[in-house]
Every structure is written in C-alpha cells, then in structure tokens.
Design an enzyme around this catalytic site. Structure first.
Site, PDB file in Angstrom:
ATOM      1  CB  SER A  25      -0.935   0.010   1.215  1.00 56.25           C
ATOM      2  OG  SER A  25      -0.181  -0.071   2.416  1.00 56.25           O
ATOM      3  CG  HIS A 158     -41.808  20.749 -13.389  1.00 58.43           C
ATOM      4  ND1 HIS A 158     -41.977  19.473 -12.905  1.00 58.43           N
ATOM      5  CD2 HIS A 158     -42.572  21.557 -12.605  1.00 58.43           C
ATOM      6  CE1 HIS A 158     -42.817  19.503 -11.885  1.00 58.43           C
ATOM      7  NE2 HIS A 158     -43.188  20.762 -11.675  1.00 58.43           N
ATOM      8  CB  SER A 279     -14.206  23.540 -29.559  1.00 61.13           C
ATOM      9  OG  SER A 279     -14.194  22.621 -30.622  1.00 61.13           O
ATOM     10  CE  LYS A 285     -18.812  23.682 -28.321  1.00 64.36           C
ATOM     11  NZ  LYS A 285     -18.873  22.220 -28.429  1.00 64.36           N
ATOM     12  CD  GLU A 292     -19.019  20.505 -20.280  1.00 64.05           C
ATOM     13  OE1 GLU A 292     -19.508  19.706 -21.075  1.00 64.05           O
ATOM     14  OE2 GLU A 292     -18.140  21.335 -20.606  1.00 64.05           O
ATOM     15  CD  GLN A 324      -2.926  -2.325   2.544  1.00 68.65           C
ATOM     16  OE1 GLN A 324      -2.243  -2.632   3.499  1.00 68.65           O
ATOM     17  NE2 GLN A 324      -2.708  -2.812   1.337  1.00 68.65           N
TER      18      GLN A 324
END
Ligand code: ARG
Length: 458
Positions: A25, A158, A279, A285, A292, A324
């Site tokens: 670990s 809604h 983009s 864009k 996000e 662990q």
C-alpha cells in the site's frame, strides 16, 4: 535484518513477488507519512516518559524520525514496495539509521492502532482545509448576492419558467446549502478528533502507557474508549465520505445551472475566458469544462462512499486487511472535493450576469400566478382564478402575443373584476417584491438575508 521483513521471524521462505505487489500500500499510503511520524514521535516520547524504554533510547528514536521526516519532505526518501506500507518503510529506515534501538519504537503499539491514528490526523487536517474552502465559497456567494439584488430572473420548476425572483435570492440559496455542508463537516470533526493509539492490535496494551499524554501531544480532544472499536471501525471515515458526497451533489447542481445559463439559448451568464476552454475544431465555442468536470467528478466521490461502505460490510470484528482499502477512496474524495469547491468559487466570483436577458425572461407568462392571485384578492376562489388566467394565456398564445401587451379592456372580457392596478402586476420587479413572506424573494427580505450572513460570516 537487511532486506528481511520486519515480521520475517516466523517465515522460512521469502514472500512471493505477486503477494508483495498485490498487498503493498506504500504506493498510495505514503500520503500519510508525516502524520505517521507525528504519531510515532508522540508514542516514543510517551514510552520514554513512562520508563517503558530508556529516555535516551526515546531521544535517539525521535531524532532519527525527525531526520527521516526531513528526507521525506525533501523528496529524498526511498520508498520500497517490498516493505509493504508507509509504516514499515519508516520503521525500517529508522532501524537502518539508528541501529537496533529503532526496533524499540513499536513497543506497546500495533500497526492496527498506528494506521488509524495517522489516518485520523490526516483527515482532521483535510476536513479543516475543506471547511476553510467552504467559508471562502460562502463569502463569494454573499458578495455575488450583494451585487445582484436588483437583477430579476425567472426561477424554474421542471425547467419551465415559474416565477420571477431576484438573482441574489438564487446565490443566497446556495449559501444556505454550502453552510449546511460546512456544519456537517464540523460535526464530523468531533468524531474524527479522537485518539485510537494505545489500543494495540485490538485488545489494549500490557505496558503502563499514558494515552492522555499522547492525545495532548497529537492534539486529539478525546481518547477512544474501546480498543476493538478504535482499531476495527471506519464509520467516522464513511461519514466523511458521505458528507463529501452530499457537498459534491450541491456543487454539481450549481454547475448544471451555470452550464445551462451559459448556453447561447439561455445566455443568462457569461463565464470568464480564463475559466473556460476552447474547442479544437469549432472556433466559436467557449466551453464550461470546469463545471462539467465538477458535475462528472461527483460520480467518483459517490463511488468512493459506496466503495468503503462495501468494504466494511460483513467484516468480522476486529481489524481485517480489507481495511487497507479505506485510504484511496478518501484521498480521491479529498482531492476531488477541494478542487471542486475552488472551481465553483472562482466561477461564481468571475461570472457576469446578463441583466437584460434575465429580465426579459422573467416577464411574460411567468407573471401568470400573480394575475391569478390578483383575482383571489378580489374574492374569487383560487381554482377559478387559475382557470380564468389560463384562458387569458391561451388567448394571447393563439395570437402570438406576450402577456405585457394585454389591455385593460381585454382583461375585462375575462373577468369584470380586473381594474387599472392589474396592469401594475405586469412587471417582474413588482411581482418579486410582492413575495414578502419570511424566506421570500422581495427585496426587503433579501436585504435581511444579506444582513444575516454579513453578521454570521465575518
Ligand atoms: N497497511 C495496513 C492498513 O492500511 C496497516 C495495518 C496492517 N495491519 C496488519 N495487521 N497487517 O490497514
């Protein structure tokens, strides 16, 4: 001892390479290194003070541990997978550094109480960091609320335009949510802030240890009363992951709102250039990637919670190696949550509301409820008023007209009770300010909320 395991005495063949690889670990729990050393130094001091080991030996151990600490901080320490975990790596390095006296450190202690002590020290520190980040976020939301008291926007149910509110009301709503997140972490802290060390492997310790002293040295407010509980339970850690998950759900929701508001279709807010990305193919864009990713990373943190809940389910008392598996989910949740709070804070701070767009969207049929309530005040039962206004809406929609274009004469065709003052309703400001109930969106109520937070945040 060179190359041998610290627990190698009982074994006649060396560990299979697969087992070493599978059970190690240290590749991730080295994150706990400085907390492990902190715990070991307090333990060694106590052993010396109690005469369990000679004082000079305790001093040598402490000096050795401090040197190792420095090596780790400077990135010079060599971590070895074959030494399993962070604890064994440090203990072995200590013995190599100061000789066999280093082997006295583990007197009256087990890795089972050692590991959860380091983990609690780590988590206490990180929860305090998270609380500080939440306080910053709350202050930022308050500032944004102060700036947006006079901006009206439609609020949605809604995702349909429902009723106008003042934009400040929205930011103050999130301030409430993040305040509860902070309260949950503060409450969690009371249970994290308890010392497990001195519980041994599971049953306690047969040396005259002084747990009060160790608790003081390490800054723990309480001492865990039961050694089985102290070494075997992880519910307090699960509580942390649960709090982190809830906080992420709030961060994800505000992200979703801002993603929608930032779209060309809504155009309610503009995000600062420095917090958006472009983009590779579409030059027009400006993507809300940070938002996000916060929304997306929420899934990881829920996963972390479910992972640990599943690890502990069905574990027999007391410690089992399964435990662990408690570390990586927590490290992941801490990192993700801290990043997400910072991200939302920066975005809230930098976003620019489009006042005109919001105001435009806040008018029109979003004012219909208030028109119905106007008739209610004139004595018409709400259900009937609802029906009458529904007919007005249908009438205008048929003619492709907005609510604001209606005249008093037209109103009167639907109900003779409409008078001149009905036209006053056709302003989103007036409609918002009519909601004067405690907790409502009227300007005076919002100013009260702001005042409350000013007194409680400074
Ligand atoms: N690396 C172990 C863990 O994280 C430390 C405790 C090991 N205890 C033991 N009995 N093997 O849980």
């Amino acid at each position: 001892m060179e190359g041998k395991k610290l627990w190698g005495g009982r074994f006649s063949e060396s560990t299979d390479a697969f087992v070493e690889e599978f059970t190690e670990s240290v590749s991730f729990d080295k994150e706990l290194a400085l907390y492990d050393i902190q715990g070991s130094i307090a333990h060694a001091k106590m052993l010396g003070k109690q005469g369990i080991i000679p004082k000079e030996d305790a001093e040598k151990i402490i000096k050795g541990l401090e040197e190792i600490k420095k090596e780790i901080e400077e990135g010079k320490f060599q971590w070895k997978k074959e030494l399993e975990d962070v604890h064994m790596n440090i203990e072995k390095a200590l013995i190599e550094k100061i000789g066999s006296v280093g082997g006295k450190l583990h007197t009256g202690r087990s890795r089972n109480d050692q590991v959860i002590t380091a983990f609690r020290l780590y988590l206490k520190n990180e929860v305090n960091n998270i609380i500080n980040l939440l306080v910053e976020l709350k202050k930022t939301l308050l500032k944004k609320a102060e700036e947006t008291v006079d901006i009206v926007m439609p609020a949605y149910t809604h995702l349909q335009r429902a009723q106008p509110i003042r934009l400040a009301h929205y930011f103050l709503a999130y301030l409430e949510m993040f305040n509860r997140d902070e309260e949950r972490f503060r409450d969690n802290l009371k249970r994290i802030d308890q010392l497990p060390l001195g519980s041994g492997a599971l049953a306690g310790v047969d040396f005259p240890i002084d747990r009060e002293f160790v608790a003081k040295e390490l800054g723990f407010s309480e001492i865990m009363r039961n050694s089985l509980d102290a070494t075997a339970s992880r519910d307090t850690i699960i509580e942390f992951l649960s709090n982190a998950s809830i906080c992420m759900s709030n961060l994800s929701r505000i992200s979703e709102d801002l993603i929608i508001w930032n779209s060309a279709e809504f155009g309610f807010v503009e995000l600062p250039d420095k917090l958006t990305t472009g983009s590779s193919i579409m030059p027009q864009k400006k993507n809300p990637d940070v938002l996000e990713l916060i929304r997306g990373k929420t899934g990881r943190v829920y996963g972390d919670l479910v992972a640990l809940l599943t690890v502990v389910k069905g574990l027999p008392m007391a410690y089992n190696r399964d435990l662990q598996e408690d570390k990586e989910p927590v490290f992941d949740a801490v990192k993700t949550l801290k990043g997400s709070i910072i991200g939302i804070t920066k975005i809230v701070e930098g976003l620019k509301p489009n006042e005109e767009k919001m105001k435009q969207a806040a008018g029109g049929f979003a004012l219909a409820t208030d028109l119905a309530n106007y008739l209610v005040r004139k004595g018409i039962p709400f259900r009937e008023a609802h029906h009458i206004v529904g007919q007005i809406v249908a009438y205008l929609v048929n003619q492709k007209r907005e609510l604001e274009s209606i005249t008093l004469d037209e109103f009167k065709k639907f109900s003779p009770l409409f008078e001149e003052d009905a036209l006053k309703i056709l302003s989103p400001y007036n409609v918002a300010d009519a909601r004067k109930s405690f907790g409502g969106t009227a300007k005076e109520r919002i100013l009260e909320q702001i005042q409350y937070w000013k007194e409680n945040l400074e």
